[in-house]
Design a protein around this motif. Structure first.
Motif, mmCIF file in Angstrom:
data_model
loop_
_atom_site.group_PDB
_atom_site.id
_atom_site.type_symbol
_atom_site.label_atom_id
_atom_site.label_comp_id
_atom_site.label_asym_id
_atom_site.label_seq_id
_atom_site.Cartn_x
_atom_site.Cartn_y
_atom_site.Cartn_z
ATOM 1 N N UNK A 37 -10.502 16.371 -18.739
ATOM 2 C CA UNK A 37 -11.877 15.802 -19.231
ATOM 3 C C UNK A 37 -12.873 15.984 -17.815
ATOM 4 N N UNK A 38 -13.997 16.438 -18.001
ATOM 5 C CA UNK A 38 -14.894 16.413 -17.206
ATOM 6 C C UNK A 38 -15.955 15.205 -16.923
ATOM 7 N N UNK A 39 -15.437 14.076 -17.708
ATOM 8 C CA UNK A 39 -16.120 12.853 -17.750
ATOM 9 C C UNK A 39 -15.368 11.737 -17.258
ATOM 10 N N UNK A 40 -14.195 11.728 -17.998
ATOM 11 C CA UNK A 40 -13.218 10.448 -17.932
ATOM 12 C C UNK A 40 -11.908 10.586 -17.114
ATOM 13 N N UNK A 41 -11.761 9.686 -16.227
ATOM 14 C CA UNK A 41 -10.726 9.623 -15.420
ATOM 15 C C UNK A 41 -9.776 8.687 -15.901
ATOM 16 N N UNK A 42 -8.528 8.902 -16.249
ATOM 17 C CA UNK A 42 -7.558 7.869 -16.886
ATOM 18 C C UNK A 42 -6.761 7.059 -15.725
ATOM 19 N N UNK A 43 -6.797 5.638 -15.947
ATOM 20 C CA UNK A 43 -6.261 4.805 -15.021
ATOM 21 C C UNK A 43 -5.054 4.728 -14.853
ATOM 22 N N UNK A 98 -2.521 2.398 -25.615
ATOM 23 C CA UNK A 98 -2.013 3.403 -24.618
ATOM 24 C C UNK A 98 -2.479 4.706 -24.704
ATOM 25 N N UNK A 99 -2.591 5.405 -23.439
ATOM 26 C CA UNK A 99 -2.788 6.824 -23.685
ATOM 27 C C UNK A 99 -1.625 7.720 -23.692
#
Length: 348
Positions: free
Chosen positions: A342-348, A261-262
């Protein structure tokens, strides 16, 4: 005017890492001066979306529907700006950008009649073509003009004293060389402690945001037989700090390797032991039951509402599990918004 004051409060009180440049805290007033392009980007991707969602998403009264329409219109532009500011791109993101811009342009004159001018401006036309640029050239960071604008701003601050014929150019070159040499020394592993002690003064001298390093920082070169608890730790070129040293540099999103989990949290301790580095992170408490998350309806603005309090849960996390820094704004005694930077990853 109350809404403007709230926007200024969001600008002033949102906690961000050191690498996020500052914008004028008196934004919207004459004293703020001319807002630069990069400052507009920060306003559009951090501060204004947070402020307007909190102002208008849960508004009640006869005008609530109108302000909800204004919010959806504004967030279309802000989500488009967020997409185009990312370091990665894809066909789906480019399509989402195009849809947001079309929505924003399609409703602009209805919501803001003063924009119905006899002469059509070229900016909307350019904005639509960014969709094609994303497909042709990839992420905007590879072709946008912010570095050139920043260089022009720095050159404009140099006093020429009307010296022409090479003297002005030589002064610029010598200043740049001195700054480059200084940065080279500061970034060396064996940088003399005296340079690090005066790091902030050098930052002011160079007119640059060089981060938040100090003589107590570490890059992991600790002795194999000692345990250290540095104030800072640099991982993959990003500087992290414990919360008592720099709160903004301590706010992170991270992946729990056990549960998968995040979580959002704040680094309380950095421990280096036998070449192993651990971040002791206290979690941000989850949103209390029955409380609304007004940001969940805007999928391309990666913000989520949590409790404004910290949890009793503490995780021991390897720096490799850190996803990104995050920004935090406490907007009530019970709720805080956490924004994924984050400029790269979007959290779902």
């Amino acid at each position: 005017m109350d809404d403007l004051r709230f926007v200024q409060e969001v600008v002033a009180k949102t906690v961000t890492p050191a690498w996020v440049h500052h914008v004028p805290k008196n934004f919207g007033e004459k004293g703020a001066g001319s807002i630069k392009a990069d400052e507009w980007r920060l306003l559009a991707t951090i501060y204004l979306p947070i402020a307007l969602v909190l102002l208008w998403a849960e508004r009640v009264g006869n005008d609530a529907a109108h302000f909800r329409q204004l919010l959806e219109h504004s967030m279309a532009l802000f989500q488009a700006a967020t997409i185009v500011s990312r370091y990665t791109s894809s066909k789906s993101r480019a399509a989402a950008y195009r849809d947001f811009i079309k929505h924003w342009l399609g409703n602009l004159q209805d919501l803001y009649p003063h924009t119905k001018t006899p002469r059509t401006r070229t900016n909307p036309h350019y904005a639509m073509h960014i969709y094609h640029f994303l497909l042709l050239f990839g992420p905007a960071i590879s072709w946008w003009a912010f570095p050139v604008e920043r260089l022009i701003g720095q050159l404009g601050k140099i006093n020429s004293n009307d010296h022409l014929g090479g003297q002005h150019e030589a002064t610029i070159m010598n200043t740049w060389i001195r700054g480059a040499n200084l940065r080279r020394w500061i970034n060396r592993p064996g940088c003399p402690a005296v340079l690090l002690h005066f790091y902030r003064l050098f930052s002011l001298y160079l007119g640059l945001n060089l981060g938040d390093r100090s003589a107590g920082s570490s890059t992991g070169n600790s002795s194999a037989n000692t345990v250290s608890r540095p104030a800072h730790y640099e991982h993959d070129g990003v500087n992290y700090s414990r919360s008592t040293t720099h709160l903004g540099n301590s706010l992170v999103l991270y992946l729990d390797p056990v549960s998968g989990k995040t979580y959002a949290g704040s680094i309380e301790e950095i421990i280096i032991n036998k070449q192993k580095v651990d971040f002791i992170i206290r979690r941000q408490a989850p949103l209390p039951p029955g409380k609304n998350d007004p940001f969940r309806i805007f999928p391309h603005f990666p913000a989520q509402t949590y409790s404004s309090k910290m949890s009793s849960d503490v995780d021991i996390i390897d720096p490799k599990c850190i996803i990104s820094h995050c920004a935090r704004f406490d907007f009530s005694d019970e709720r805080a918004v956490i924004l994924n930077l984050s400029r790269v990853r979007l959290l779902s």
